[in-house]
Design a protein around this motif. Structure first.
Motif, short mmCIF file in Angstrom:
data_model
loop_
_atom_site.label_atom_id
_atom_site.label_comp_id
_atom_site.label_asym_id
_atom_site.label_seq_id
_atom_site.Cartn_x
_atom_site.Cartn_y
_atom_site.Cartn_z
N GLN A 125 -59.70 42.23 -45.76
CA GLN A 125 -59.18 43.50 -45.25
C GLN A 125 -57.67 43.42 -45.01
O GLN A 125 -56.93 44.35 -45.33
N MET A 126 -57.21 42.29 -44.44
CA MET A 126 -55.78 42.15 -44.15
C MET A 126 -54.97 41.99 -45.43
O MET A 126 -53.80 42.38 -45.49
N ARG A 127 -55.59 41.42 -46.51
CA ARG A 127 -54.89 41.29 -47.78
C ARG A 127 -54.59 42.67 -48.37
O ARG A 127 -53.57 42.86 -49.03
N GLU A 128 -55.51 43.60 -48.11
CA GLU A 128 -55.28 44.97 -48.58
C GLU A 128 -54.13 45.62 -47.82
O GLU A 128 -53.37 46.42 -48.38
N VAL A 129 -54.00 45.27 -46.54
CA VAL A 129 -52.93 45.87 -45.72
C VAL A 129 -51.61 45.16 -45.94
O VAL A 129 -50.54 45.78 -46.01
N ILE A 130 -51.66 43.80 -46.07
CA ILE A 130 -50.43 43.01 -46.25
C ILE A 130 -50.59 42.20 -47.54
O ILE A 130 -50.94 41.00 -47.51
N PRO A 131 -50.35 42.81 -48.69
CA PRO A 131 -50.59 42.12 -49.97
C PRO A 131 -49.73 40.88 -50.15
O PRO A 131 -50.12 39.92 -50.84
N ASP A 132 -48.52 40.85 -49.56
CA ASP A 132 -47.59 39.74 -49.79
C ASP A 132 -47.84 38.54 -48.86
O ASP A 132 -47.20 37.49 -49.02
N ALA A 133 -48.74 38.67 -47.88
CA ALA A 133 -48.98 37.58 -46.92
C ALA A 133 -49.67 36.41 -47.61
O ALA A 133 -50.52 36.60 -48.48
N ASN A 134 -49.27 35.17 -47.21
CA ASN A 134 -49.93 34.01 -47.81
C ASN A 134 -51.25 33.71 -47.07
O ASN A 134 -51.51 34.24 -45.98
N GLU A 135 -52.03 32.83 -47.66
CA GLU A 135 -53.37 32.54 -47.13
C GLU A 135 -53.32 31.94 -45.72
O GLU A 135 -54.17 32.24 -44.87
N THR A 136 -52.29 31.11 -45.45
CA THR A 136 -52.19 30.47 -44.13
C THR A 136 -51.97 31.50 -43.04
O THR A 136 -52.59 31.45 -41.97
N GLU A 137 -51.09 32.46 -43.31
CA GLU A 137 -50.81 33.52 -42.33
C GLU A 137 -52.04 34.37 -42.10
O GLU A 137 -52.37 34.75 -40.97
N LEU A 138 -52.74 34.70 -43.20
CA LEU A 138 -53.96 35.52 -43.06
C LEU A 138 -55.02 34.78 -42.26
O LEU A 138 -55.74 35.38 -41.45
N MET A 139 -55.14 33.47 -42.48
CA MET A 139 -56.13 32.67 -41.75
C MET A 139 -55.80 32.64 -40.25
O MET A 139 -56.69 32.77 -39.40
N LYS A 140 -54.51 32.48 -39.91
CA LYS A 140 -54.10 32.46 -38.50
C LYS A 140 -54.45 33.77 -37.81
O LYS A 140 -54.89 33.78 -36.64
N MET A 141 -54.26 34.87 -38.52
CA MET A 141 -54.59 36.16 -37.93
C MET A 141 -56.10 36.37 -37.83
O MET A 141 -56.62 36.91 -36.85
N ALA A 142 -56.82 35.89 -38.83
CA ALA A 142 -58.27 36.12 -38.88
C ALA A 142 -58.99 35.41 -37.75
O ALA A 142 -59.93 35.95 -37.15
N ILE A 143 -58.57 34.18 -37.43
CA ILE A 143 -59.31 33.42 -36.41
C ILE A 143 -59.09 33.97 -35.00
O ILE A 143 -59.79 33.59 -34.06
#
Length: 286
Positions: A90-108
């Protein structure tokens, strides 16, 4: 044999992945005031715990605590992988340019990432825990018995002191009678009137009977002996000993009101002081 209501018992057991500790504390109370603290997994056994503790300890303000310390690698909390992946998509759809590490930090940091699986009570494990509870109860019972021996020695000392004071008080009885006779004769002489000696003796006997402490002495001695005899019995004695101290106090008070003698009244005050020390400790007796 006297047992104190004050006590402490502890026991523990090591299981493959956790340590079980049981602690039981007890203070004096008029009845049974039992507080039970256990982890939620053992909550369904609380009634059984209450019945077991009540049967063994009978009276007192009792705190029962069962602690669980996880020592293995297993844990009831698990990472909800599917939820985390859902958050990342879901966050990749909102922030397409974010890397996987940043998305993981937000997800947890998102809700429901950790899921707690409710443990089921293992009946075999509970049987072993029951043994630990019994061991803790044995330990607190031993503690109460040791405290009871100390109380017993204290009671024997105080009862002995009261008996000695009573004997000393009675020794003033003949002196007291002569003092009363002298006082009455002096009063009559001051009136300057003739007195019929026979009538005087009759009135004197009637007057002295009102101050006679023979019955109080006998009853007090019987109550003191009954207190010592009751201490040796095996059942719970606290309430019974409390009733006996009330009877002792009644006889001591009557003896004091009848004494009409300074030294005897001083001894009665000392007897009351010894009795109060007994009453304070009787509150601790089971």
């Amino acid at each position: 044999m006297i047992q104190s209501m004050t006590g402490f018992g502890k026991a523990f057991m090591q299981l493959p992945n956790k340590k079980i500790t049981v602690e039981i504390k007890s203070l004096n109370s008029k009845g049974l005031d039992l507080n039970v603290r256990t982890p939620s997994i053992y909550r369904e056994m609380e009634l059984q715990i209450r019945n077991t503790v009540a049967q063994r300890l009978e009276r007192g303000k009792i705190d029962f605590s069962l602690y669980v310390e996880v020592t293995g690698e297993e844990t009831s909390s698990k990472i909800n992988v599917s939820i985390i992946k859902g958050y990342i998509n879901q966050m990749r759809e909102v922030i397409p340019d974010a890397n996987e590490t940043e998305l993981m930090k937000m997800a947890i940091r998102m809700p429901d990432v950790l899921k707690t699986e409710r443990e089921e009570l293992d009946k075999t494990e509970w049987i072993r825990i029951e043994n630990v509870i019994q061991e803790a109860l044995d330990n607190i019972a031993s503690f109460r018995s040791d405290e009871g021996l100390s109380l017993e020695k204290e009671f024997e000392l105080r009862i002995s002191n009261i008996e000695k004071l009573m004997t000393k008080a009675v020794s003033f009885d003949s002196e007291r009678v002569e003092t009363v006779k002298t006082r009455l004769r002096s009063a009559l002489e001051e009136l300057k009137t003739n007195v019929d000696e026979n009538r005087f003796e009759q009135e004197l006997i009637f007057y002295l009977e009102k101050y006679d402490i023979t019955e109080e002495k006998v009853r007090l001695g019987n109550h003191l002996n009954y207190f010592l005899e009751t201490m040796k019995k095996k059942e719970a004695l606290g309430r019974k000993l409390g009733f006996i101290t009330q009877e002792i106090g009644r006889e001591v008070n009557t003896m004091g009101s009848k004494s009409n003698h300074t030294e005897m009244q001083k001894l009665v005050v000392q007897m009351k002081d010894e009795l109060e020390k007994i009453k304070e400790q009787v509150l601790n007796v089971l």
